[in-house]
Design an enzyme around this catalytic site. Structure first.
Site, PDB file in Angstrom:
ATOM      1  N   LYS A  50       0.830  -1.199   0.000  1.00  0.00           N
ATOM      2  CA  LYS A  50       0.000   0.000   0.000  1.00  0.00           C
ATOM      3  C   LYS A  50       0.875   1.264   0.000  1.00  0.00           C
ATOM      4  O   LYS A  50       0.677   2.171  -0.811  1.00  0.00           O
ATOM      5  CB  LYS A  50      -0.915   0.004   1.233  1.00  0.00           C
ATOM      6  CG  LYS A  50      -1.911   1.157   1.237  1.00  0.00           C
ATOM      7  CD  LYS A  50      -2.551   1.328   2.600  1.00  0.00           C
ATOM      8  CE  LYS A  50      -3.609   0.312   2.892  1.00  0.00           C
ATOM      9  NZ  LYS A  50      -4.954   0.708   2.485  1.00  0.00           N
ATOM     10  N   ARG A 120      -3.427   2.872   8.667  1.00  0.00           N
ATOM     11  CA  ARG A 120      -3.738   1.562   8.053  1.00  0.00           C
ATOM     12  C   ARG A 120      -2.494   0.699   7.950  1.00  0.00           C
ATOM     13  O   ARG A 120      -1.387   1.203   7.809  1.00  0.00           O
ATOM     14  CB  ARG A 120      -4.256   1.750   6.627  1.00  0.00           C
ATOM     15  CG  ARG A 120      -5.533   2.534   6.507  1.00  0.00           C
ATOM     16  CD  ARG A 120      -5.787   2.746   5.025  1.00  0.00           C
ATOM     17  NE  ARG A 120      -6.680   3.861   4.793  1.00  0.00           N
ATOM     18  CZ  ARG A 120      -7.949   3.729   4.432  1.00  0.00           C
ATOM     19  NH1 ARG A 120      -8.467   2.547   4.257  1.00  0.00           N
ATOM     20  NH2 ARG A 120      -8.689   4.793   4.239  1.00  0.00           N
ATOM     21  N   GLY A 129      -8.173  -7.094   4.859  1.00  0.00           N
ATOM     22  CA  GLY A 129      -9.057  -7.269   6.013  1.00  0.00           C
ATOM     23  C   GLY A 129      -8.446  -8.013   7.183  1.00  0.00           C
ATOM     24  O   GLY A 129      -9.091  -8.187   8.201  1.00  0.00           O
ATOM     25  N   MET A 131      -5.651  -7.259   8.943  1.00  0.00           N
ATOM     26  CA  MET A 131      -5.058  -6.418   9.992  1.00  0.00           C
ATOM     27  C   MET A 131      -5.961  -5.211  10.239  1.00  0.00           C
ATOM     28  O   MET A 131      -7.004  -5.064   9.632  1.00  0.00           O
ATOM     29  CB  MET A 131      -3.657  -6.015   9.581  1.00  0.00           C
ATOM     30  CG  MET A 131      -2.687  -7.176   9.673  1.00  0.00           C
ATOM     31  SD  MET A 131      -1.024  -6.735   9.220  1.00  0.00           S
ATOM     32  CE  MET A 131      -1.104  -6.637   7.476  1.00  0.00           C
ATOM     33  N   ARG A 370      -3.684  -1.474  -5.929  1.00  0.00           N
ATOM     34  CA  ARG A 370      -2.830  -2.664  -5.852  1.00  0.00           C
ATOM     35  C   ARG A 370      -3.237  -3.595  -6.983  1.00  0.00           C
ATOM     36  O   ARG A 370      -4.318  -3.459  -7.556  1.00  0.00           O
ATOM     37  CB  ARG A 370      -3.006  -3.364  -4.505  1.00  0.00           C
ATOM     38  CG  ARG A 370      -4.421  -3.831  -4.261  1.00  0.00           C
ATOM     39  CD  ARG A 370      -4.617  -4.365  -2.871  1.00  0.00           C
ATOM     40  NE  ARG A 370      -6.025  -4.658  -2.643  1.00  0.00           N
ATOM     41  CZ  ARG A 370      -6.588  -4.783  -1.462  1.00  0.00           C
ATOM     42  NH1 ARG A 370      -5.877  -4.607  -0.383  1.00  0.00           N
ATOM     43  NH2 ARG A 370      -7.857  -5.067  -1.344  1.00  0.00           N
ATOM     44  N   HIS A 488     -15.865  -8.334   2.374  1.00  0.00           N
ATOM     45  CA  HIS A 488     -14.839  -9.255   2.862  1.00  0.00           C
ATOM     46  C   HIS A 488     -15.063 -10.675   2.348  1.00  0.00           C
ATOM     47  O   HIS A 488     -14.147 -11.337   1.863  1.00  0.00           O
ATOM     48  CB  HIS A 488     -14.848  -9.244   4.395  1.00  0.00           C
ATOM     49  CG  HIS A 488     -13.990 -10.304   4.980  1.00  0.00           C
ATOM     50  ND1 HIS A 488     -14.464 -11.540   5.331  1.00  0.00           N
ATOM     51  CD2 HIS A 488     -12.664 -10.332   5.207  1.00  0.00           C
ATOM     52  CE1 HIS A 488     -13.471 -12.273   5.778  1.00  0.00           C
ATOM     53  NE2 HIS A 488     -12.363 -11.561   5.720  1.00  0.00           N
ATOM     54  N   ARG A 665       7.756 -48.699 -10.111  1.00  0.00           N
ATOM     55  CA  ARG A 665       8.433 -48.945  -8.844  1.00  0.00           C
ATOM     56  C   ARG A 665       8.068 -50.324  -8.323  1.00  0.00           C
ATOM     57  O   ARG A 665       6.891 -50.697  -8.314  1.00  0.00           O
ATOM     58  CB  ARG A 665       8.016 -47.893  -7.821  1.00  0.00           C
ATOM     59  CG  ARG A 665       8.696 -48.108  -6.491  1.00  0.00           C
ATOM     60  CD  ARG A 665       8.329 -47.058  -5.497  1.00  0.00           C
ATOM     61  NE  ARG A 665       6.965 -47.237  -5.018  1.00  0.00           N
ATOM     62  CZ  ARG A 665       6.374 -46.404  -4.189  1.00  0.00           C
ATOM     63  NH1 ARG A 665       7.027 -45.316  -3.781  1.00  0.00           N
ATOM     64  NH2 ARG A 665       5.151 -46.610  -3.771  1.00  0.00           N
ATOM     65  N   SER A 813      15.153 -40.856  -8.175  1.00  0.00           N
ATOM     66  CA  SER A 813      13.891 -40.133  -8.099  1.00  0.00           C
ATOM     67  C   SER A 813      13.662 -39.823  -6.619  1.00  0.00           C
ATOM     68  O   SER A 813      13.633 -40.729  -5.781  1.00  0.00           O
ATOM     69  CB  SER A 813      12.757 -40.996  -8.645  1.00  0.00           C
ATOM     70  OG  SER A 813      11.546 -40.289  -8.510  1.00  0.00           O
ATOM     71  N   CYS A 880       9.257 -37.522  -7.220  1.00  0.00           N
ATOM     72  CA  CYS A 880       7.911 -38.077  -7.365  1.00  0.00           C
ATOM     73  C   CYS A 880       7.096 -37.986  -6.083  1.00  0.00           C
ATOM     74  O   CYS A 880       6.000 -38.521  -6.006  1.00  0.00           O
ATOM     75  CB  CYS A 880       7.962 -39.501  -7.896  1.00  0.00           C
ATOM     76  SG  CYS A 880       8.834 -40.614  -6.786  1.00  0.00           S
ATOM     77  N   TYR A 900      13.077 -33.794 -14.235  1.00  0.00           N
ATOM     78  CA  TYR A 900      11.611 -33.797 -14.283  1.00  0.00           C
ATOM     79  C   TYR A 900      10.997 -33.760 -12.889  1.00  0.00           C
ATOM     80  O   TYR A 900      11.658 -34.058 -11.899  1.00  0.00           O
ATOM     81  CB  TYR A 900      11.092 -35.022 -15.041  1.00  0.00           C
ATOM     82  CG  TYR A 900      11.333 -36.340 -14.352  1.00  0.00           C
ATOM     83  CD1 TYR A 900      10.456 -36.819 -13.379  1.00  0.00           C
ATOM     84  CD2 TYR A 900      12.452 -37.111 -14.665  1.00  0.00           C
ATOM     85  CE1 TYR A 900      10.689 -38.019 -12.735  1.00  0.00           C
ATOM     86  CE2 TYR A 900      12.695 -38.317 -14.019  1.00  0.00           C
ATOM     87  CZ  TYR A 900      11.809 -38.771 -13.052  1.00  0.00           C
ATOM     88  OH  TYR A 900      12.033 -39.956 -12.408  1.00  0.00           O
TER      89      TYR A 900
HETATM   90  C1  PEP Z   1       7.706 -40.822  -1.553  1.00  0.00           C
HETATM   91  O1  PEP Z   1       8.049 -41.365  -0.514  1.00  0.00           O
HETATM   92  O2  PEP Z   1       7.884 -39.610  -1.792  1.00  0.00           O
HETATM   93  C2  PEP Z   1       7.023 -41.588  -2.591  1.00  0.00           C
HETATM   94  C3  PEP Z   1       6.721 -41.043  -3.747  1.00  0.00           C
HETATM   95  O3  PEP Z   1       6.662 -42.837  -2.260  1.00  0.00           O
HETATM   96  P1  PEP Z   1       5.355 -43.203  -1.413  1.00  0.00           P
HETATM   97  O4  PEP Z   1       4.566 -41.967  -1.227  1.00  0.00           O
HETATM   98  O5  PEP Z   1       4.637 -44.236  -2.189  1.00  0.00           O
HETATM   99  O6  PEP Z   1       5.956 -43.710  -0.152  1.00  0.00           O
HETATM  100 MG    MG Z   2       8.105 -43.490  -0.415  1.00  0.00          MG
END
Ligand code: PEP
Ligand code: MG
Length: 924
Positions: A50, A120, A129, A131, A370, A488, A665, A813, A880, A900
Site C-alpha cells: 500500500k 492503516r 481485512g 489487519m 494494488r 470481505h 516402482r 527419483s 515423485c 523432471y
Molecule cells: C515418496 O516417498 O515420496 C514416494 C513417492 O513414495 P510413497 O509416497 O509411495 O511412499
Molecule cells: Mg516413499
C-alpha cells in the site's frame, strides 16, 4: 548509502514531486508521500504494497491525500524489542505530521481546522481485512467542534467522531462482541438509539442524536476498560500505530499467512494519511473498483460505491453499495475522472488494479491501488488478453498467473440437467465462480465441525468478517445475505478459490433459530444447499456437479472452438511449454489415470506405485495371500495368480504412454496397508483362502510391526522375498515384449525403480534380479528392450551415500514424502496432534509434506544431486513425492537442475506453468 541505493532502484516513475534528501541520517523509518515523495512502487519490502503504491501514485500525479509510511523495519524492531520503537521514530513521525499539516493547511489536534488522519496496515503482499485500520483519528471533544464549524456540517462532524470512537474502541481498546453470535456492542447502542427515536436509517440521525451516541460510546469504553477514551491526538496516534503493528500477529493474520506462505518475518508497514471525506454530503462518495472484472477477467469497469459514506461501509458489507455503472448518471463528472484514472492505472502498473477512491464534494482522491486479487479464471484471461493488448509480453504474463489458479479451469461445475431440475430459492451477487454444494453451517465453528466429519459445507452468514476465515477455509462455498462484490466475503472467497454468492438480500438468516429462509423455503443448519458462484443462483438441496469445459474438450466431448476457457487454458499451456526446462511427468497407476495425465500434458510416468494396482477386486486377496504365505511355495502360488494382472496392467500403461518413459516402482507397501484389521474381513479372507481363521489371525499378529512405515517395506520386501521382485520384473518385460510385438506395435520405455534404498548393497541385490529376469524374457521373445534401472532417494542415507549409489543407479527419483518423514523424524500419518500448535507458533511456514522443506530436506537433495553426478555425470534426476505438484517446490527442483517432476494427473497443468515460471524467474 542505503537511501541512495534505494533511489537508484526507484526509476519507475518520473517524479513530479520533489524527493527528500535524508542523506545525513543513517536510518530512515518514515517515508513521505504527497507534495514530497520519498518512495516508489519498487520499495514494497520496506513500505509494504500500500505504501509503495501510494508513493507511486503520488509521483505520477494522481490525486493522493498526503501522508507517510512507517516502514516494515519498524515492525521487525517492534517485535524484537518487546513492542517498543526505535528512538528516532517519535521525532520522525512528528516531522512527517508537520508536512501533512502544511499541505492540508490544517493542524493535528487544532481546534479551528483540525487535521484528521487514517492509520492503516500494509504488508508486502496485501492481506485484505486481516489487519487493523483506524479512520478519522485526531477527533476529540474539542476538534469535533472545529470540524463542525469549518465544514458547516455538525452532523458530519459528530458522525465522524462516533465512527472514530467505535473503531478505536474496538481495535485499540478491545471493546468487542463477546463471541461470534453476539452483536458488536457499539452497533447495539446505535440500534437501540435508532429504535428509541423511531428512526430507521443511520442517516436519519441528526447531530444531536450522534452527539448523544458519542457520550454513550465513551461510557461504554470506560465501563469495559476502566479507561477514558483518549483526548490527546498523539496518544491516539501512537495507540493506533501500536494496534496496527500488533495486528500483524493476530490470529487471522497468522492463519492468512499460512494459507499463502507469507513469512512472519516480513512484517507490516503502517500508513498514516490525511483523511478525505466521502461522507461530506450527497456530492461525496466512496468506493472500490477494479480496472477489469476480477471474477471472470472481462475487460469491463467493475466496482461499487456508496454516496455519503466512508470506505469501511463498502468493505464491511453493512450497506449494499451501487454498481459503479450507476455513477455515470448520479455523479457524471466524478465518473469521467474515475474512468481516466482507470486507464492511467492499467497503463502505468501494467496489471489489473483494485483501487479505493473517495469523492469529497465532487473532488476525486485515490486512497489505494494494488494488483487486484482475482479468481484463477480471471488471472488467466487478464494475462492472455493483456498480451493481446500489448500491455505485456508472454513472459511477464506467465509470471502474473498464480500457478495454482490453473486448477480453477479444471474444477467441476454444476451438471446442467441437475441444476435445471433443482429448486432455485434465491439469487445473490456472483462473487466467486464455480459450483458448491454442502450442508449449511451458520458459524465458522459449525463449518469446521461439519467438515471434520467429512461433510461438504456451505458457510451461510449475513456478512462475514475476517474472523470467519477459518470457517471459510473449511467450506466449499460461502453465501452472505448482505454486502457487495468487494465485501470481505467476496474478496477472501476469490482468493481462496472458494465459490461465493454474496449480498443475497432475499435470503433471511436467523442465527437464534438456526434457519435460512428464502423463496418460501425454510432450511435448517445441516440441510443441503447449493450455490452457483458464476450466476449467483441459490438452490435448495444437493446438485450433482459436472466436468469443466477444459476437461470436456480434453476428453473429446466438447469441441475446442466452442470454449473460450479452453482457448485460454491452451494458450497458457503452450506458452509455458515454450519456456520451461523441467519435464513434467505424472504419478499414475492405471491406464485411465495415465490417459488423463497425457491429455493434461504429462510427458511420462514418474511413479507407478505397483501396490496400488492390487487394490481392486480379487487382487487384494491374492496380495494378502502372498503376504500371509508362510513359505516360498505358498508365496509363489499367490504370485502366479498376480502375474497376469500385473502384466495386463503394464500393457495398458505402456499403450497409454506410447513410448514415453514409464517408471515402475517395485512393491513398496507398508504391510499394514494390506492386512485387514477388522474381524469380519479377516473371517472372509480366511474363508476365501481356505485357511483357518486362527491361522490368519496368528499370521497377522506375527507380521505386526510397531512402526510399519520404517519396517518391512520398500526394497526390504524384495530382498526378503526375491520371488516378488522376480514376478514384477517378469510382468514388466513380458508386457513390454507383448506391446512391442503386437499387430499395432507401440514403443516402450520402461524404467525400473527400487524403493527405500539406503545401502548400495540393497540396490545391488535387487539389480541382479532385474537384469537376470530382463535378459531371460528378452531372450525368450528374441527381442531387445531398452530399459534403465534406478532408485528412489527417500531416506537420508541414500542422499548421503549418493556417490556410491549412483555407481549402479541410472537414475534417482526423490521420494520426498518419505524423505521428509525420515529427515524430519516426522510421521506422514501422525502429525495431527501437534500440527495446529506448530502452525499457530509459525514454526513451519508451510506444511512440510505439502511444500518442500528446502533448508532441510532440500539440502539433502542438493547433496545427493551433486554427489550422485560425481560418479555418473548423466544421472537422470526427478522427484515423485507430493511436492512435485507444489509450485514453490517445483521452482526449487528447477534450481537444483532436476530433469523432471512427477505429480498427480490433475496437477500436471499447474506443474507446466510453475516450471515455466521457475525458468523465467531464474533468467530475471
Ligand atoms: C515418496 O516417498 O515420496 C514416494 C513417492 O513414495 P510413497 O509416497 O509411495 O511412499
Ligand atoms: Mg516413499
Amino acid at each position: 548509502m542505503k537511501q541512495s541505493a534505494m533511489k537508484a532502484k526507484a526509476a519507475t516513475s518520473s517524479t513530479k514531486t520533489s524527493t527528500t534528501s535524508k542523506a545525513s541520517r543513517s536510518h530512515t523509518y518514515v517515508y513521505n508521500f504527497g507534495r514530497q515523495t520519498d518512495g516508489n512502487a519498487s520499495m514494497r519490502e520496506l513500505l509494504g504494497g500500500k505504501g509503495a503504491n501510494l508513493a507511486e501514485m503520488a509521483a505520477i500525479g494522481l490525486p493522493v491525500p498526503p501522508g507517510f509510511t512507517i516502514s516494515t523495519e519498524v515492525c521487525t524492531y517492534f517485535y524484537a524489542h518487546d513492542r517498543s520503537y526505535p528512538r528516532a521514530l517519535a521525532g520522525d513521525v512528528k516531522t512527517a505530521i508537520g508536512l501533512v499539516e502544511a499541505q492540508m493547511k490544517k493542524t493535528f489536534g487544532g481546534k479551528d481546522n483540525p487535521l484528521l488522519v487514517s492509520v492503516r496496515s500494509g504488508a508486502r503482499d496485501s492481506m485484505p481485512g486481516m489487519m487493523d485500520t483506524i479512520l478519522n483519528l485526531g477527533l476529540n471533544d474539542v476538534t469535533v467542534e472545529g470540524l463542525a464549524n469549518i465544514s458547516g456540517n455538525p452532523r458530519f462532524a459528530w458522525d465522524c467522531y462516533r465512527r472514530f470512537i467505535q473503531m478505536y474502541g474496538d481495535v485499540v481498546m478491545g471493546v468487542q462482541a463477546a463471541d461470534e453470535e453476539s452483536h458488536d456492542p457499539f452497533h447495539e447502542l446505535l440500534d437501540a438509539l435508532k429504535k428509541s427515536l423511531g428512526k430507521a436509517q443511520d442517516s436519519d440521525l441528526n447531530a444531536a442524536d450522534l452527539q448523544a451516541l458519542v457520550a454513550q460510546y465513551k461510557e461504554l469504553i470506560r465501563k469495559r476498560t476502566g479507561k477514558a477514551f483518549p483526548q490527546d491526538v498523539y496518544e491516539q496516534l501512537w495507540g493506533a500505530i501500536g494496534a496496527v503493528f500488533g495486528s500483524w500477529k493476530n490470529e487471522r493474520a497468522i492463519l492468512y499467512r499460512q494459507q499463502y506462505g507469507i513469512p512472519a518475518e516480513w512484517g507490516t508497514a503502517v500508513n498514516v494519511q490525511a483523511m478525505v471525506f466521502g461522507n461530506a454530503g450527497d456530492d461525496s462518495a466512496t468506493g472500490v473498483a477494479f480496472t477489469r472484472d476480477p471474477a471472470n477477467g472481462e475487460k469491463s469497469f467493475y466496482g461499487e460505491y456508496l454516496v455519503n459514506a466512508q470506505g469501511e461501509d463498502v468493505v464491511a458489507g453493512v450497506r449494499t453499495p451501487k454498481p459503479i455503472a450507476a455513477m455515470e448518471k448520479e455523479l457524471p463528472e466524478s465518473f469521467a475522472a474515475l474512468e481516466k484514472v482507470r486507464t492511467k492505472l492499467e497503463k502505468h502498473f501494467k496489471d489489473m488494479q483494485d483501487f479505493e477512491f473517495t469523492i469529497e464534494k465532487g473532488r476525486l482522491f485515490m486512497l489505494q491501488t494494488r494488483n487486484g486479487k482475482r479468481t484463477g479464471l480471471a488471472a488467466i484471461r487478464i494475462a492472455v488478453e493483456m498480451v493481446k493488448e500489448k500491455l505485456m509480453d508472454q513472459r511477464t504474463a506467465l509470471l502474473k498467473i498464480p500457478a495454482e489458479s490453473v486448477d480453477s479451469l479444471l474444477v467441476p461445475i454444476f451438471d446442467t440437467k441437475s441444476q435445471k431440475e433443482a429448486q432455485m430459492i434465491g439469487k445473490g451477487l456472483p462473487a466467486g465462480p464455480g459450483a458448491a454444494t454442502g450442508r449449511i453451517a451458520f458459524t465458522a465453528a459449525a463449518a469446521e465441525i461439519e467438515s471434520r466429519k467429512g461433510n461438504k459445507v456451505v458457510l451461510c452468514r449475513t456478512e462475514t468478517s475476517p474472523d470467519d476465515l477459518k470457517g471459510m477455509l473449511y467450506s466449499q462455498g460461502i453465501l452472505t445475505t448482505r454486502g457487495g462484490v468487494s465485501s470481505h466475503a467476496a474478496l477472501v472467497a476469490r482468493q481462496l478459490g472458494k465459490v461465493c454468492v454474496c449480498g443475497a438480500g432475499e435470503v433471511t438468516i436467523n442465527y437464534e433459530k438456526r434457519t435460512l429462509s428464502a423463496g418460501g423455503v425454510v432450511l435448517q443448519e445441516g440441510d443441503y444447499i447449493s450455490i452457483n458462484g458464476t450466476t449467483g443462483a441459490i438452490y435448495k438441496g444437493l446438485i450433482e456437479s459436472a466436468d469443466s469445459e477444459v476437461k470436456r474438450v480434453l476428453e473429446g466431448s466438447m469441441k475446442p472452438e466452442k470454449s473460450y476457457t479452453y482457448e485460454l487454458f491452451q494458450t497458457v499451456m503452450e506458452w509455458s511449454d515454450k519456456y520451461r526446462r523441467l519435464r513434467i511427468r505424472t504419478n499414475a497407476d492405471t491406464p485411465a489415470m495415465a490417459e488423463t495425465a497425457v491429455a493434461y500434458g504429462a510427458e511420462g510416468i514418474g511413479l507407478c506405485r505397483t501396490e496400488h494396482m492390487f487394490f481392486e477386486g480379487d487382487r487384494i486377496d491374492y496380495m494378502r495371500q502372498m503376504i500371509l504365505a508362510v513359505d516360498q511355495v505358498q508365496r509363489q502360488e499367490a504370485l502366479k495368480k498376480l502375474l497376469p494382472f500385473q502384466r495386463k496392467d503394464f500393457v495398458g500403461l505402456f499403450k497409454a504412454m506410447a513410448g514415453r518413459p514409464v517408471t515402475i516402482r517395485l512393491l513398496d507397501p507398508p504391510l499394514h496397508e494390506f492386512l485387514p484389521q477388522d474381524d469380519a474381513v479377516r473371517r472372509q479372507l480366511a474363508d476365501k483362502l481356505g485357511l483357518p481363521l486362527e491361522f490368519v489371525i496368528e499370521r497377522i499378529k506375527a507380521l505386526h510391526e510397531e512402526n510399519p512405515m520404517l519396517g518391512c517395506r520398500g526394497c526390504r520386501l524384495g530382498i526378503l522375498y526375491p520371488e516378488i521382485t522376480e514376478m514384477q520384473v517378469r510382468a514388466v518385460f513380458e508386457a513390454a515384449a507383448a506391446v512391442m510385438t503386437a499387430k499395432n506395435p507401440v514403443p516402450v520405455n520402461p524404467e525400473i525403480m527400487i524403493p527405500l534404498v539406503g545401502f548400495k548393497q540393497e540396490l545391488a541385490d535387487q539389480l541382479a534380479i532385474v537384469h537376470r529376469v530382463a535378459k531371460e524374457v528378452m531372450a525368450k521373445n528374441s527381442i531387445e528392450i531398452d530399459y534403465i534401472v534406478g532408485t528412489m532417494v527417500e531416506v537420508p542415507r541414500a542422499a548421503i551415500t549418493a556417490e556410491e549409489i549412483a555407481v549402479q543407479a541410472q537414475f534417482f527419483s526423490f521420494g520426498t514424502n518419505d524423505l521428509t518423514q525420515t529427515t524430519l523424524g516426522l510421521s506422514r500419518d501422525d502429525m495431527g496432534l501437534f500440527y495446529d500448535e506448530y502452525q499457530r507458533k509459525e514454526i513451519y511456514n508451510k506444511n512440510p509434506f505439502a511444500s518442500l522443506d528446502q533448508t532441510g530436506v532440500g539440502k539433502l537433495m542438493q547433496f545427493a544431486v551433486e554427489n550422485g553426478r560425481k560418479s555418473r555425470p548423466d544421472l537422470k534426476l526427478g522427484i515423485c513425492g507430493e511436492h512435485a505438484g507444489d509450485p514453490d517446490s517445483i521452482e526449487f527442483c528447477h534450481r537444483l537442475g532436476l530433469h523432471y517432476v512427477s505429480c498427480s494427473p490433475p496437477r500436471v497443468p499447474i506443474a507446466r506453468l510453475a516450471a515455466a515460471q521457475a525458468a523465467l524467474r531464474e533468467k530475471k
